[in-house]
Motif scaffolding. Sequence first.
Motif, PDB file in Angstrom:
ATOM      1  N   CYS A 144       0.824  -1.211   0.000  1.00 41.27           N
ATOM      2  CA  CYS A 144       0.000   0.000   0.000  1.00 41.27           C
ATOM      3  C   CYS A 144       0.859   1.262   0.000  1.00 41.27           C
ATOM      4  O   CYS A 144       0.529   2.244  -0.673  1.00 41.27           O
ATOM      5  N   VAL A 145       1.944   1.231   0.753  1.00 40.02           N
ATOM      6  CA  VAL A 145       2.828   2.392   0.802  1.00 40.02           C
ATOM      7  C   VAL A 145       3.446   2.644  -0.570  1.00 40.02           C
ATOM      8  O   VAL A 145       3.483   3.788  -1.062  1.00 40.02           O
ATOM      9  N   ILE A 146       3.918   1.581  -1.219  1.00 35.87           N
ATOM     10  CA  ILE A 146       4.531   1.738  -2.540  1.00 35.87           C
ATOM     11  C   ILE A 146       3.532   2.300  -3.542  1.00 35.87           C
ATOM     12  O   ILE A 146       3.790   3.305  -4.221  1.00 35.87           O
ATOM     13  N   ILE A 147       2.370   1.642  -3.643  1.00 34.75           N
ATOM     14  CA  ILE A 147       1.376   2.053  -4.632  1.00 34.75           C
ATOM     15  C   ILE A 147       0.810   3.430  -4.296  1.00 34.75           C
ATOM     16  O   ILE A 147       0.629   4.277  -5.172  1.00 34.75           O
ATOM     17  N   GLY A 148       0.530   3.662  -3.000  1.00 32.08           N
ATOM     18  CA  GLY A 148      -0.015   4.953  -2.600  1.00 32.08           C
ATOM     19  C   GLY A 148       0.926   6.097  -2.901  1.00 32.08           C
ATOM     20  O   GLY A 148       0.513   7.129  -3.447  1.00 32.08           O
ATOM     21  N   MET A 150       3.328   6.091  -5.112  1.00 34.29           N
ATOM     22  CA  MET A 150       3.459   6.229  -6.556  1.00 34.29           C
ATOM     23  C   MET A 150       2.302   7.038  -7.142  1.00 34.29           C
ATOM     24  O   MET A 150       2.489   7.869  -8.031  1.00 34.29           O
ATOM     25  N   TYR A 151       1.101   6.789  -6.637  1.00 30.63           N
ATOM     26  CA  TYR A 151      -0.038   7.577  -7.120  1.00 30.63           C
ATOM     27  C   TYR A 151       0.061   9.029  -6.657  1.00 30.63           C
ATOM     28  O   TYR A 151      -0.333   9.958  -7.378  1.00 30.63           O
ATOM     29  N   VAL A 165      -5.686  11.965  -4.961  1.00 29.49           N
ATOM     30  CA  VAL A 165      -6.683  11.513  -3.989  1.00 29.49           C
ATOM     31  C   VAL A 165      -6.658  10.001  -3.866  1.00 29.49           C
ATOM     32  O   VAL A 165      -6.781   9.437  -2.766  1.00 29.49           O
ATOM     33  N   LEU A 166      -6.466   9.319  -4.989  1.00 29.06           N
ATOM     34  CA  LEU A 166      -6.391   7.864  -4.966  1.00 29.06           C
ATOM     35  C   LEU A 166      -5.199   7.389  -4.140  1.00 29.06           C
ATOM     36  O   LEU A 166      -5.294   6.401  -3.398  1.00 29.06           O
ATOM     37  N   GLY A 167      -4.080   8.079  -4.247  1.00 27.56           N
ATOM     38  CA  GLY A 167      -2.922   7.731  -3.447  1.00 27.56           C
ATOM     39  C   GLY A 167      -3.199   7.843  -1.960  1.00 27.56           C
ATOM     40  O   GLY A 167      -2.794   6.979  -1.166  1.00 27.56           O
ATOM     41  N   LEU A 172      -4.439   5.168   3.362  1.00 29.03           N
ATOM     42  CA  LEU A 172      -5.378   4.977   4.471  1.00 29.03           C
ATOM     43  C   LEU A 172      -5.868   3.534   4.534  1.00 29.03           C
ATOM     44  O   LEU A 172      -6.041   2.967   5.628  1.00 29.03           O
ATOM     45  N   THR A 173      -6.082   2.931   3.369  1.00 30.89           N
ATOM     46  CA  THR A 173      -6.509   1.533   3.328  1.00 30.89           C
ATOM     47  C   THR A 173      -5.445   0.623   3.934  1.00 30.89           C
ATOM     48  O   THR A 173      -5.755  -0.300   4.696  1.00 30.89           O
TER      49      THR A 173
END
Length: 219
Positions: A144-148, A150-151, A165-167, A172-173
């Motif tokens: 989640c940290v990586i993808i968040g 990156m977004y 906002v998606l990041g 948070l997820t």
Amino acid sequence: MSTESESSPDRPLDPAATLDLIAQSQRRARAGTEPDGRLLCLVWGVAWLVGYTALWWSARALGGAPDALAFALFGALLGTAVVITIVHALRRTAGTRGPERRAGARWGTAWPMAFLVFPVVMAGLGRADASGEVVGLVSNALACVIIGVMYLTGGALFDDTGLYVLGVWILLTGGAATLAGMPATYLVMATVGGGGFLAITLVWHVLLVRRRREGGVPS
């Protein structure tokens, strides 16, 4: 006796209309060279919803850690999502030149670089005798940290509020899923994470279609 047509080239252009046309042209040009957040949301939404549901179902059925088949499916889905993201980003920025193209290419190649480090961190935790529960929680949180992040960087790079906002949502997820513990963490990732991706995809698409009808960017 002839009457001058309203479309005559000698007729002065309305400054406000001219500025609006310029703004629309710029938005269309940017829409063709920036990553499509709807596609990225859809890809990651399917990967997380199906993959994490498989992990949760397997862990619940076995009363412990998910089996190898569930992890293989999850890994294949994540790998596919990463590849699609990279290819899409590189294709969208291929028509740009100079700093914008370099920035887009670097953002695209940052994805595999981050996920190449991912298994190394997990292996390090295993060598440190971390429990299976700790490894599972950390792996979800780290993804989640990586993808968040990156977004977040993509949103900043492409001036895209939706990606940004998606990041935030992904970060948070990841935090909520970690607090849920095992195996509930997989269910949180599937529903809040994957389901959230798909819901945002739908909302994003509706908003873009509405903007197109009102004369904004194409959907």
